[in-house]
Design a protein around this motif. Structure first.
Motif, short mmCIF file in Angstrom:
data_model
loop_
_atom_site.label_atom_id
_atom_site.label_comp_id
_atom_site.label_asym_id
_atom_site.label_seq_id
_atom_site.Cartn_x
_atom_site.Cartn_y
_atom_site.Cartn_z
N LYS A 1 0.82 -1.21 0.00
CA LYS A 1 0.00 0.00 0.00
C LYS A 1 0.85 1.25 0.00
O LYS A 1 0.42 2.32 -0.43
N ALA A 2 2.06 1.16 0.51
CA ALA A 2 2.94 2.32 0.58
C ALA A 2 3.75 2.50 -0.70
O ALA A 2 4.62 3.34 -0.79
N GLY A 3 3.43 1.68 -1.73
CA GLY A 3 4.15 1.78 -3.00
C GLY A 3 5.50 1.11 -2.96
O GLY A 3 6.49 1.64 -3.44
N ARG A 4 5.57 -0.08 -2.40
CA ARG A 4 6.82 -0.81 -2.28
C ARG A 4 7.43 -1.06 -3.65
O ARG A 4 6.73 -1.26 -4.64
N SER A 5 8.76 -1.02 -3.70
CA SER A 5 9.45 -1.21 -4.96
C SER A 5 9.45 -2.68 -5.38
O SER A 5 9.52 -2.98 -6.57
N ASP A 6 9.40 -3.59 -4.44
CA ASP A 6 9.33 -5.01 -4.76
C ASP A 6 7.88 -5.45 -4.64
O ASP A 6 7.34 -5.53 -3.55
N PRO A 7 7.21 -5.75 -5.77
CA PRO A 7 5.78 -6.08 -5.75
C PRO A 7 5.49 -7.39 -5.03
O PRO A 7 6.38 -8.23 -4.82
N LEU A 8 4.24 -7.56 -4.66
CA LEU A 8 3.81 -8.78 -4.00
C LEU A 8 4.00 -9.98 -4.94
O LEU A 8 3.95 -9.82 -6.16
N PRO A 9 4.22 -11.17 -4.39
CA PRO A 9 4.56 -12.34 -5.21
C PRO A 9 3.53 -12.66 -6.29
O PRO A 9 2.32 -12.58 -6.06
N PHE A 10 4.04 -13.02 -7.45
CA PHE A 10 3.22 -13.48 -8.57
C PHE A 10 4.10 -14.39 -9.41
O PHE A 10 5.20 -14.00 -9.82
N TYR A 11 3.66 -15.63 -9.64
CA TYR A 11 4.50 -16.53 -10.42
C TYR A 11 3.70 -17.65 -11.05
O TYR A 11 2.57 -17.95 -10.65
N LEU A 12 4.30 -18.27 -12.07
CA LEU A 12 3.81 -19.48 -12.71
C LEU A 12 4.87 -20.56 -12.54
O LEU A 12 6.07 -20.28 -12.63
N THR A 13 4.45 -21.78 -12.30
CA THR A 13 5.39 -22.89 -12.20
C THR A 13 4.72 -24.18 -12.65
O THR A 13 3.51 -24.34 -12.49
N LYS A 14 5.49 -25.09 -13.21
CA LYS A 14 4.95 -26.37 -13.67
C LYS A 14 4.92 -27.38 -12.52
O LYS A 14 5.89 -27.51 -11.79
N ILE A 15 3.80 -28.08 -12.40
CA ILE A 15 3.62 -29.10 -11.36
C ILE A 15 3.37 -30.45 -12.03
O ILE A 15 2.43 -30.59 -12.83
N CYS A 16 4.21 -31.43 -11.72
CA CYS A 16 4.02 -32.78 -12.27
C CYS A 16 3.20 -33.61 -11.30
O CYS A 16 3.52 -33.69 -10.11
N THR A 17 2.13 -34.21 -11.80
CA THR A 17 1.25 -35.02 -10.95
C THR A 17 1.41 -36.53 -11.18
O THR A 17 0.93 -37.33 -10.40
N LYS A 18 2.10 -36.90 -12.27
CA LYS A 18 2.31 -38.32 -12.55
C LYS A 18 3.62 -38.48 -13.32
O LYS A 18 3.81 -37.85 -14.37
N SER A 19 4.52 -39.29 -12.80
CA SER A 19 5.81 -39.49 -13.46
C SER A 19 6.03 -40.98 -13.74
O SER A 19 5.38 -41.85 -13.15
N VAL A 20 6.94 -41.26 -14.66
CA VAL A 20 7.25 -42.64 -15.01
C VAL A 20 8.76 -42.81 -15.02
O VAL A 20 9.50 -41.90 -15.43
N TYR A 21 9.23 -43.94 -14.53
CA TYR A 21 10.67 -44.23 -14.49
C TYR A 21 11.16 -44.62 -15.88
O TYR A 21 10.62 -45.52 -16.52
N MET A 22 12.20 -43.92 -16.37
CA MET A 22 12.71 -44.15 -17.72
C MET A 22 14.00 -44.95 -17.72
O MET A 22 14.58 -45.20 -18.78
N GLY A 23 14.47 -45.37 -16.56
CA GLY A 23 15.74 -46.07 -16.47
C GLY A 23 16.90 -45.11 -16.31
O GLY A 23 16.79 -43.91 -16.56
#
Length: 240
Positions: A61-83
């Motif tokens: 609210k005071a005009g901080r130079s570092d904005p509040l967090p905002f991000y995108l990230t990839k989430i894996c919900t199922k993986s398979v063993y490839m050797g």
């Protein structure tokens, strides 16, 4: 929780290059996968998951130079063993997290339930504290690009596309007009760059390549030439 309605315009935007892909086979294969699995920007309701600290809120609210967090990230919900101690992701989604001015943290799913192909052929790039670029590739001359911003902002582009973060301007080849157009980030205003009219190879590919330079102007190149010497420059394309 209820989902927002599917953004059909954005879905068609990311799929248009699939249809126009002259290589055909891999493009059509991936379109089937995409239609079956992709839900763009399907978000949970506005119920907050948790809250930022009071210090973060006061600084915002005071005009901080570092904005509040905002991000995108990839989430894996199922993986398979490839050797050989290697794992591959078979299913997942992109998580979008945004902190609002009142401290509420809102989480939503972007590219919900996409498969292993989508996982391995997509990437996320942070452009600045407020904007991310999501890219999903599907072959030669086949890809979709989406700018994702705070407060639900989004904008889709096709394969032939470039951008300048400082001026928040993008250029994209318009298949219908057979020319490049410029558009400010998250704007519906599209400016025809009439100097770039023309196409090659069965009226599909553009005649020119456009790339932003360090000053925010656009350099124009002939795609049929082996020389990468700029033919001419378009200054401030989003202010034509």
């Amino acid at each position: 929780m209820p989902y927002r309605k599917l953004d059909k315009e954005l879905l068609s935007k990311i799929l248009i290059s699939y249809v126009l892909n002259i290589r055909g086979f891999w493009c059509l294969l991936f379109v089937g996968i995409a239609v079956a699995n992709i839900s763009l920007l399907q978000a949970y309701g506005n119920t907050p998951n948790h809250f930022a600290t009071q210090a973060d809120i006061d600084k915002s609210k005071a005009g901080r130079s570092d904005p509040l967090p905002f991000y995108l990230t990839k989430i894996c919900t199922k993986s398979v063993y490839m050797g050989s101690d290697m794992l591959a992701c078979e299913a997942g989604y992109v998580l979008k997290v945004e902190t609002l001015d009142d401290g509420t943290v809102v989480e939503s799913q972007f590219m919900d339930e996409y498969d292993g192909y989508g996982w391995s052929h997509s990437r996320i790039k942070k452009l600045n504290d407020d904007i991310y670029l999501f890219n999903l590739a599907c072959g030669s001359y086949c890809a979709g690009n989406i700018l994702v911003g705070r407060q639900g902002k989004k904008q889709g582009f096709d394969y032939f596309f470039d951008y300048d973060t400082k001026t928040e301007c993008a250029v994209e080849y318009d298949y219908d007009k057979k020319m490049w157009v410029a558009t400010p980030f998250f704007s519906e205003n599209r400016i025809d760059l009439v100097q770039t009219v023309g196409n090659i190879e069965s009226d599909v590919l553009p005649k020119y390549d456009l790339m932003f330079n360090k000053t925010g102007d656009v350099e124009v190149f002939d795609r049929s030439s082996e020389s990468r010497i700029s033919l001419f420059t378009i200054s401030n394309p989003c202010q034509q």
